[in-house]
Design a protein around this motif. Sequence first.
Motif, PDB file in Angstrom:
ATOM      1  N   MET A 136       0.828  -1.203   0.000  1.00  0.00           N
ATOM      2  CA  MET A 136       0.000   0.000   0.000  1.00  0.00           C
ATOM      3  C   MET A 136       0.865   1.257   0.000  1.00  0.00           C
ATOM      4  N   LEU A 137       1.972   1.216   0.733  1.00  0.00           N
ATOM      5  CA  LEU A 137       2.887   2.358   0.737  1.00  0.00           C
ATOM      6  C   LEU A 137       3.465   2.583  -0.655  1.00  0.00           C
ATOM      7  N   LEU A 138       3.858   1.504  -1.327  1.00  0.00           N
ATOM      8  CA  LEU A 138       4.355   1.647  -2.702  1.00  0.00           C
ATOM      9  C   LEU A 138       3.286   2.225  -3.610  1.00  0.00           C
ATOM     10  N   ARG A 139       2.057   1.789  -3.420  1.00  0.00           N
ATOM     11  CA  ARG A 139       0.952   2.292  -4.252  1.00  0.00           C
ATOM     12  C   ARG A 139       0.736   3.782  -4.027  1.00  0.00           C
ATOM     13  N   VAL A 140       0.849   4.222  -2.785  1.00  0.00           N
ATOM     14  CA  VAL A 140       0.692   5.652  -2.483  1.00  0.00           C
ATOM     15  C   VAL A 140       1.789   6.459  -3.164  1.00  0.00           C
ATOM     16  N   VAL A 182       3.611   5.702  -5.795  1.00  0.00           N
ATOM     17  CA  VAL A 182       3.462   5.682  -7.249  1.00  0.00           C
ATOM     18  C   VAL A 182       2.276   6.544  -7.683  1.00  0.00           C
ATOM     19  N   SER A 183       1.286   6.715  -6.831  1.00  0.00           N
ATOM     20  CA  SER A 183       0.134   7.545  -7.205  1.00  0.00           C
ATOM     21  C   SER A 183       0.521   9.009  -7.372  1.00  0.00           C
ATOM     22  N   TRP A 184       1.650   9.399  -6.854  1.00  0.00           N
ATOM     23  CA  TRP A 184       2.119  10.776  -7.027  1.00  0.00           C
ATOM     24  C   TRP A 184       2.623  11.027  -8.441  1.00  0.00           C
ATOM     25  N   TYR A 185       2.826   9.968  -9.209  1.00  0.00           N
ATOM     26  CA  TYR A 185       3.328  10.073 -10.580  1.00  0.00           C
ATOM     27  C   TYR A 185       2.275   9.521 -11.537  1.00  0.00           C
ATOM     28  N   PRO A 186       1.352  10.363 -11.985  1.00  0.00           N
ATOM     29  CA  PRO A 186       0.231   9.868 -12.797  1.00  0.00           C
ATOM     30  C   PRO A 186       0.647   9.324 -14.158  1.00  0.00           C
ATOM     31  N   GLU A 187       1.840   9.621 -14.624  1.00  0.00           N
ATOM     32  CA  GLU A 187       2.253   9.124 -15.942  1.00  0.00           C
ATOM     33  C   GLU A 187       2.650   7.652 -15.911  1.00  0.00           C
ATOM     34  N   ILE A 188       2.758   7.051 -14.716  1.00  0.00           N
ATOM     35  CA  ILE A 188       3.140   5.639 -14.604  1.00  0.00           C
ATOM     36  C   ILE A 188       1.935   4.756 -14.917  1.00  0.00           C
ATOM     37  N   ASN A 189       2.143   3.786 -15.789  1.00  0.00           N
ATOM     38  CA  ASN A 189       1.098   2.827 -16.146  1.00  0.00           C
ATOM     39  C   ASN A 189       1.132   1.677 -15.133  1.00  0.00           C
ATOM     40  N   LEU A 190       0.092   1.558 -14.335  1.00  0.00           N
ATOM     41  CA  LEU A 190       0.044   0.547 -13.278  1.00  0.00           C
ATOM     42  C   LEU A 190      -0.208  -0.860 -13.800  1.00  0.00           C
ATOM     43  N   TYR A 246       5.112  -2.291 -11.734  1.00  0.00           N
ATOM     44  CA  TYR A 246       4.080  -1.592 -10.967  1.00  0.00           C
ATOM     45  C   TYR A 246       2.852  -2.453 -10.714  1.00  0.00           C
ATOM     46  N   ASN A 247       2.535  -3.361 -11.623  1.00  0.00           N
ATOM     47  CA  ASN A 247       1.349  -4.193 -11.417  1.00  0.00           C
ATOM     48  C   ASN A 247       1.538  -5.183 -10.274  1.00  0.00           C
ATOM     49  N   LEU A 248       2.781  -5.429  -9.853  1.00  0.00           N
ATOM     50  CA  LEU A 248       3.014  -6.347  -8.736  1.00  0.00           C
ATOM     51  C   LEU A 248       2.457  -5.816  -7.417  1.00  0.00           C
ATOM     52  N   PHE A 249       2.344  -4.499  -7.290  1.00  0.00           N
ATOM     53  CA  PHE A 249       1.727  -3.958  -6.079  1.00  0.00           C
ATOM     54  C   PHE A 249       0.423  -3.223  -6.360  1.00  0.00           C
ATOM     55  N   ALA A 250       0.141  -2.926  -7.624  1.00  0.00           N
ATOM     56  CA  ALA A 250      -1.121  -2.258  -7.945  1.00  0.00           C
ATOM     57  C   ALA A 250      -2.288  -3.239  -7.916  1.00  0.00           C
ATOM     58  N   TRP A 251      -2.108  -4.413  -8.481  1.00  0.00           N
ATOM     59  CA  TRP A 251      -3.211  -5.372  -8.545  1.00  0.00           C
ATOM     60  C   TRP A 251      -3.620  -5.917  -7.179  1.00  0.00           C
ATOM     61  N   PRO A 252      -2.698  -6.264  -6.283  1.00  0.00           N
ATOM     62  CA  PRO A 252      -3.148  -6.751  -4.969  1.00  0.00           C
ATOM     63  C   PRO A 252      -3.833  -5.681  -4.122  1.00  0.00           C
ATOM     64  N   THR A 253      -3.502  -4.417  -4.325  1.00  0.00           N
ATOM     65  CA  THR A 253      -4.110  -3.361  -3.508  1.00  0.00           C
ATOM     66  C   THR A 253      -5.419  -2.839  -4.096  1.00  0.00           C
ATOM     67  N   GLU A 254      -5.676  -3.119  -5.348  1.00  0.00           N
ATOM     68  CA  GLU A 254      -6.893  -2.598  -5.995  1.00  0.00           C
ATOM     69  C   GLU A 254      -8.191  -3.035  -5.322  1.00  0.00           C
ATOM     70  N   PRO A 255      -8.345  -4.300  -4.880  1.00  0.00           N
ATOM     71  CA  PRO A 255      -9.606  -4.657  -4.212  1.00  0.00           C
ATOM     72  C   PRO A 255      -9.869  -3.864  -2.939  1.00  0.00           C
ATOM     73  N   LEU A 256      -8.830  -3.395  -2.281  1.00  0.00           N
ATOM     74  CA  LEU A 256      -9.025  -2.565  -1.088  1.00  0.00           C
ATOM     75  C   LEU A 256      -9.397  -1.130  -1.444  1.00  0.00           C
ATOM     76  N   LEU A 257      -8.915  -0.666  -2.580  1.00  0.00           N
ATOM     77  CA  LEU A 257      -9.140   0.726  -2.961  1.00  0.00           C
ATOM     78  C   LEU A 257     -10.405   0.937  -3.780  1.00  0.00           C
ATOM     79  N   ARG A 258     -10.884  -0.084  -4.449  1.00  0.00           N
ATOM     80  CA  ARG A 258     -12.063   0.055  -5.306  1.00  0.00           C
ATOM     81  C   ARG A 258     -13.290   0.573  -4.546  1.00  0.00           C
ATOM     82  N   PRO A 259     -13.653   0.027  -3.369  1.00  0.00           N
ATOM     83  CA  PRO A 259     -14.828   0.557  -2.664  1.00  0.00           C
ATOM     84  C   PRO A 259     -14.653   2.005  -2.213  1.00  0.00           C
TER      85      PRO A 259
END
Length: 96
Positions: free
Chosen positions: A44-48, A50-58, A63-76
């Motif tokens: 989650m810290l890595l996701r935060v 990386v969110s400061w750099y919107p040009e990064i493709n998650l 980046y998908n190694l930490f974006a995909w596992p955290t997405e179910p927590l962030l979607r709601p």
Amino acid sequence: TAATLGALALFAMPELAMAEGQYPWAGPVRGVLDPALNLGQFLMLLRVVVSWYPEINLNKLPYNLFAWPTEPLLRPTRMVIPPAFGVDIRYVGASN
């Protein structure tokens, strides 16, 4: 020594000593959950960060190694907490 530190930890948190004495499964469960939750916090810290750099493709490595596992927590939280002043604050809602 480690034994002294362990004794001090049990003295500071006697409920842990009681839990492991009453429930023999508490130690192994804690042994599995502690690293899993620490890994989740790190992802989650890595996701935060990386969110400061919107040009990064998650959706691309690494980046998908930490974006995909955290997405179910962030979607709601995305539906409930809108961005404020251009800043994505949904991580605050997901961490509570």
